[in-house]
Design a protein around this motif. Structure first.
Motif, PDB file in Angstrom:
ATOM      1  N   ARG A  39     -32.393 -18.737   1.557  1.00 20.42           N
ATOM      2  CA  ARG A  39     -31.410 -19.214   2.520  1.00 20.42           C
ATOM      3  C   ARG A  39     -31.014 -18.051   3.435  1.00 20.42           C
ATOM      4  NH1 ARG A  39     -26.999 -22.826  -0.414  1.00 20.42           N
ATOM      5  NH2 ARG A  39     -27.893 -24.709   0.431  1.00 20.42           N
ATOM      6  N   PRO A  40     -30.872 -18.310   4.705  1.00 18.05           N
ATOM      7  CA  PRO A  40     -30.455 -17.229   5.607  1.00 18.05           C
ATOM      8  C   PRO A  40     -28.991 -16.872   5.350  1.00 18.05           C
ATOM      9  CG  PRO A  40     -30.589 -19.297   6.791  1.00 18.05           C
ATOM     10  CD  PRO A  40     -31.132 -19.545   5.422  1.00 18.05           C
ATOM     11  N   ASP A  41     -28.679 -15.599   5.536  1.00 19.59           N
ATOM     12  CA  ASP A  41     -27.297 -15.157   5.338  1.00 19.59           C
ATOM     13  C   ASP A  41     -26.393 -15.648   6.467  1.00 19.59           C
ATOM     14  OD1 ASP A  41     -28.012 -13.835   3.051  1.00 19.59           O
ATOM     15  OD2 ASP A  41     -28.327 -11.922   4.056  1.00 19.59           O
ATOM     16  N   ARG A  42     -26.978 -15.816   7.621  1.00 18.71           N
ATOM     17  CA  ARG A  42     -26.204 -16.225   8.781  1.00 18.71           C
ATOM     18  C   ARG A  42     -26.967 -17.304   9.531  1.00 18.71           C
ATOM     19  NH1 ARG A  42     -25.939 -12.488  13.627  1.00 18.71           N
ATOM     20  NH2 ARG A  42     -25.135 -13.934  15.125  1.00 18.71           N
ATOM     21  N   PHE A  43     -26.263 -18.324   9.951  1.00 19.88           N
ATOM     22  CA  PHE A  43     -26.888 -19.400  10.705  1.00 19.88           C
ATOM     23  C   PHE A  43     -26.797 -19.079  12.194  1.00 19.88           C
ATOM     24  CE2 PHE A  43     -25.550 -21.523   6.804  1.00 19.88           C
ATOM     25  CZ  PHE A  43     -26.748 -22.070   6.415  1.00 19.88           C
ATOM     26  N   ALA A  44     -27.842 -19.362  12.916  1.00 16.61           N
ATOM     27  CA  ALA A  44     -27.857 -19.166  14.360  1.00 16.61           C
ATOM     28  C   ALA A  44     -27.651 -20.520  15.031  1.00 16.61           C
ATOM     29  CB  ALA A  44     -29.177 -18.556  14.810  1.00 16.61           C
ATOM     30  N   ALA A  45     -26.886 -20.504  16.098  1.00 18.24           N
ATOM     31  CA  ALA A  45     -26.643 -21.740  16.834  1.00 18.24           C
ATOM     32  C   ALA A  45     -27.915 -22.187  17.536  1.00 18.24           C
ATOM     33  CB  ALA A  45     -25.532 -21.519  17.858  1.00 18.24           C
ATOM     34  N   GLY A  46     -28.064 -23.481  17.692  1.00 13.42           N
ATOM     35  CA  GLY A  46     -29.249 -24.016  18.340  1.00 13.42           C
ATOM     36  C   GLY A  46     -29.336 -23.645  19.810  1.00 13.42           C
TER      37      GLY A  46
END
Length: 68
Positions: A8-15
Motif C-alpha cells: 500500500r502506498p504511504d501517501r495517496f496522490a490526487a487524480g
C-alpha cells in the motif's frame, strides 16, 4: 475471499495532481481583487437599500384631517 498482497502506498496522490503553474503571490493578488469587488458590491446594495427606505414623499403644507 483473497487478500491483496500488493504494498500500500504511504501517501495517496490526487487524480488531478498537475501541480500549480501560477505563482502563489499572483493567486493571493487575484483573490484580494475579487474580495474587494465583492465588498464594493455589497456596500452598494446597502447604500441603495438605505436610500430606498428614506424616499418618502414630503408632508404637504396643509395635510387633511384624519377620518374618524
Amino acid at each position: 475471499m483473497q487478500e491483496d498482497d500488493a504494498p500500500r502506498p504511504d501517501r495517496f496522490a490526487a487524480g488531478n495532481d498537475n501541480g500549480t503553474a501560477l505563482d502563489p503571490a499572483a493567486i493571493d493578488a487575484a483573490l484580494t481583487r475579487i474580495a474587494e469587488a465583492i465588498g464594493r458590491h455589497i456596500a452598494r446594495e446597502h447604500i441603495r437599500t438605505r436610500k430606498a427606505a428614506n424616499d418618502n414623499e414630503p408632508i404637504p403644507k396643509n395635510p387633511p384631517w384624519p377620518k374618524r
